[in-house]
Design an enzyme around this catalytic site. Sequence first.
Site, PDB file in Angstrom:
ATOM      1  N   ALA A  45       6.320  -1.792  -3.318  1.00 37.82           N
ATOM      2  CA  ALA A  45       6.679  -3.018  -4.020  1.00 37.82           C
ATOM      3  C   ALA A  45       5.424  -3.856  -4.226  1.00 37.82           C
ATOM      4  O   ALA A  45       4.364  -3.528  -3.686  1.00 37.82           O
ATOM      5  CB  ALA A  45       7.711  -3.818  -3.232  1.00 37.82           C
ATOM      6  N   MET A  46       5.562  -4.918  -5.009  1.00 35.57           N
ATOM      7  CA  MET A  46       4.401  -5.731  -5.351  1.00 35.57           C
ATOM      8  C   MET A  46       4.747  -7.211  -5.316  1.00 35.57           C
ATOM      9  O   MET A  46       5.755  -7.623  -5.863  1.00 35.57           O
ATOM     10  CB  MET A  46       3.892  -5.311  -6.743  1.00 35.57           C
ATOM     11  CG  MET A  46       2.690  -6.080  -7.218  1.00 35.57           C
ATOM     12  SD  MET A  46       1.268  -5.815  -6.111  1.00 35.57           S
ATOM     13  CE  MET A  46       0.445  -7.400  -6.290  1.00 35.57           C
ATOM     14  N   GLU A  63       6.754  -8.324   1.150  1.00 35.08           N
ATOM     15  CA  GLU A  63       6.361  -8.923  -0.132  1.00 35.08           C
ATOM     16  C   GLU A  63       6.579 -10.430  -0.100  1.00 35.08           C
ATOM     17  O   GLU A  63       5.769 -11.199  -0.613  1.00 35.08           O
ATOM     18  CB  GLU A  63       7.138  -8.293  -1.293  1.00 35.08           C
ATOM     19  CG  GLU A  63       7.033  -6.772  -1.387  1.00 35.08           C
ATOM     20  CD  GLU A  63       5.618  -6.214  -1.318  1.00 35.08           C
ATOM     21  OE1 GLU A  63       4.666  -6.914  -1.734  1.00 35.08           O
ATOM     22  OE2 GLU A  63       5.452  -5.072  -0.830  1.00 35.08           O
TER      23      GLU A  63
HETATM   24  N1  TRP Z   1       0.216  -5.238  -2.634  1.00 35.02           N
HETATM   25  C1  TRP Z   1       1.237  -4.218  -2.573  1.00 35.02           C
HETATM   26  C2  TRP Z   1       1.791  -4.342  -1.172  1.00 35.02           C
HETATM   27  O1  TRP Z   1       2.562  -5.174  -0.887  1.00 35.02           O
HETATM   28  C3  TRP Z   1       0.659  -2.859  -2.791  1.00 35.02           C
HETATM   29  C4  TRP Z   1       0.818  -2.262  -4.145  1.00 35.02           C
HETATM   30  C5  TRP Z   1       1.933  -2.237  -4.897  1.00 35.02           C
HETATM   31  C6  TRP Z   1      -0.135  -1.510  -4.858  1.00 35.02           C
HETATM   32  N2  TRP Z   1       1.699  -1.529  -6.024  1.00 35.02           N
HETATM   33  C7  TRP Z   1       0.453  -1.059  -6.021  1.00 35.02           C
HETATM   34  C8  TRP Z   1      -1.451  -1.152  -4.614  1.00 35.02           C
HETATM   35  C9  TRP Z   1      -0.220  -0.275  -6.931  1.00 35.02           C
HETATM   36  C10 TRP Z   1      -2.132  -0.375  -5.508  1.00 35.02           C
HETATM   37  C11 TRP Z   1      -1.524   0.071  -6.671  1.00 35.02           C
HETATM   38  O2  TRP Z   1       1.414  -3.697  -0.253  1.00 35.02           O
HETATM   39 ZN    ZN Z   2       1.196  -5.740   0.990  1.00 35.58          ZN
END
Ligand code: TRP
Ligand code: ZN
Length: 885
Positions: free
Chosen positions: A268-269, A304
């Site tokens: 997830a992001m 997240e």
């Molecule tokens: N920041 C995201 C996390 O919570 C990591 C992540 C999600 C990510 N999608 C990505 C990293 C695509 C690299 C590429 O950990």
């Molecule tokens: Zn993270």
Amino acid sequence: MRDAQPSAIFLKDYSVPAFLIDATELRFELGEEATTVHSCLTLRRNPASDNATAGLTLHGAELELLSLAIDGNTLSESQWSVSEETLCIAEVPDQFELRCSTRIYPQKNTSLEGLYKSSGMFCTQCEAEGFRKITYYLDRPDVMSVFTVEILADANTYPVLLSNGNRTDVETLEDGRTRVVWHDPFPKPAYLFALVAGDLQAVEDTFTTCNGRVVELKIYVEQKDLDKCEHAMLSLKNAMRWDEQVYGREYDLDIFNIVAVDDFNMGAMENKSLNIFNTSCVLAKPETTTDAGFQRVEGVVAHEYFHNWSGNRVTCRDWFQLSLKEGFTVFRDAEFSADMGSPTVKRVEDVSLLRSTQFAEDAGPMAHPVRPDSFIEISNFYTVTIYEKGAEVVRMIHTLLGPELFRKGSDLYFERHDGQAVTCEDFVLAMEAASGMDLSQFRRWYELAGTPELDVSGSYDAEQGRYTLTVKQHCPDTPGQTNKPPLHIPFSVALLGEAGALRLNLQGQEADSETADNTEMVLHVTEAQQQFVFSELPEEPVPSLLRGFSAPVKLHFPYRRDQLIALITRDTDGFCRWDACQQLGILEMTAAMESAKAGADYQLSADFSGALAQLLADDSLDKAMLAMMLVLPSEAYLAEVFKPVDVHAIHHARERLRRQLAEALREPLLQTYERCQDAQPYQANAEQIARRSLKNTSLAYLMLLGEEGIAQKAREQFAESQNMTDRLAALTTLVNNEDSAKAEALMSFYQDWQHEPLVINQWFQVQAASSAPGTLEKVKSLMNHPAFDIRNPNKVRALIATFCVQNAVNFHREDGAGYAFLADQVIALNRSNPQIASRLLQPLSKWRKYPEAAQQKMQAELKRILAEPDLSRDVYEVVSKSVSS
Ligand code: TRP
Ligand code: ZN
């Protein structure tokens, strides 16, 4: 794709950006063929930059440039230049407005980075460097900007149009399109930008913050998934409350959106106020989702959400600092999950992952420190080292400072750096300032790769009543790092007597007492060799060491079997009880493998099965803990213990021991299986999860006995259970043990669940993990199954990665066919999705661990990949580092 060999970038070369972007206005015209992106950037020279005459260099990748203007004047072609990765404008004023239009093709974007389409909807993934695939920009996290985003799209096909922050305008245009405007008041780096357009439905709720602000919560999914959002919503509200209570952090906007997408490279992001989730990390209902799935949803939703403070409000200066946000946030989500369920179980799960996966990474060609000093492709550094070891480093600070001072430290960190892009050093400085503790030696944890090893021995002087612990530490060499200085290791210990933990009187050295009755201490191990002397001990103690896994190290202590059994049956630290079980399991494995080599039969030791029988009879023990203690060390962990790794010998010895354990424990396991049956409606709470875990662990053992009565129980459980945890456990054990029932069970499972992609992924996984011969051929034929799609990362993980990572005996087939299969998939995915290709490659990179014959075959496949034209940076970095190591 590249022209020349990709080169590395270095932390030591960091310099501040020459320009800042105060405001970013974007206008997206989403179309079925192409999308146009108009940007208007308010730029000015960075006063902190020492280059006051620099031209403007923006990042960009795979963009079609349509027009470019500065302060309203269109630039002629002689005024700019573009390369594969940049746009340069040699002469610019000190302050100006840059307008730029680009055309992109989201429908053709299979890399799932930038703007792409997934099951009919548009979505974005910009971390780490995906924003440059949308428009030319200063795509680096220390450039923070206020974003205003306008989206235009067909009203019927894309009724939902979302971006970060608040929706400030919406109108229906005469051409049948909708136009919306979103404004995010918080300056942010481009990697936190997000856009979603699709035909989605939302589950809605609200959360009232500690200051009485009502936040509107929405989870957007496809219509068919509306019944799978309840658990994520509950987890979100729990996480919001927890962050207020434990860290004093309140949410800062009036809306918080989550969107679920099928095609996603990671879990997830954390995009500001618009988190985008892999469906596998947000959707859950009892009929389709296992207990592990429910826990994953809870953990990822929290992770997240927690990023809003640890990542978004305070972000990273550069990508070398990635663990600043990831390590801290993983630590936060682990503590949250521990509080929501069973802390010991959560700790054991995390340590298992670390010891099998992260220790392996630390011992391989991609070993890197928690704060790396160089990389070729940052996407390759979203690793277990950055995430899990990074979380252990934060946990050690927590252990050294204690909860109160740690909280003072985190308060100071947020207060000092709110709205900034900072470094791991800033985090440590805040912790030092708030606590008064000197962490100068501790900082080495950020700099040194490799897993430190502790060699500990103990001696008891009965006359003096003294017990002396001698602790030696050393950290093995890793690529580019040799002769490492000692680390500051928090080493938590207790001394067990016959009637419980003994009072600790440590001579000379200072140490922090953990418990009021002074039975547990954190020793500060700071030198290559050190002694700790405990006095006033009336009996020879059994040392309980590295309690709670207080540091990410390999511990060696020459325990006698009776001492391990004492720890298993009566240590007060749950982690150490489990770990003693693992260590005894390793002793059994060692003996079994030696016997097998000599052509002899090994018989499981009675003290081991006796200890487990005693645990099974102990009703006071947490059932989930008991389930974990019954499981022999995993093949993945054993592959870290034995060198070189003979996967076939490990597998066969382990299977024999499992069968012998099942025979020795038949009666108590049967009783346990029955005792754990539960007629209550499914709930994903700790108590029920523990019960199911123990029940299904018992069933898996009992099935090894090959008794028809037991197979009957498994078939019944498969046919009748109402939840996916029990059903999948039954399917797994039928597939692994009941050749006659296997095909039918798999078929009926498929028929029942063919409309649920996430369930079908479990179906792929069960088959890919089977140790039966011929599984490689099965996996190949499943790749032609209509439900398989190589463009969907979840399917690649379920079928291909499961086979290569969780099926050692088949992947390491002696003819090398497993290696060739993996190389073929990497080569295919290199073109469509480099991030997934590179991740998939990992098992081949560890070739050095295996016997000579396997090494050669693995290396040959690596060289075949390296010879491919057009290798992505992602794959190139991992292959080239693996081949040359
Ligand atoms: N920041 C995201 C996390 O919570 C990591 C992540 C999600 C990510 N999608 C990505 C990293 C695509 C690299 C590429 O950990
Ligand atoms: Zn993270």
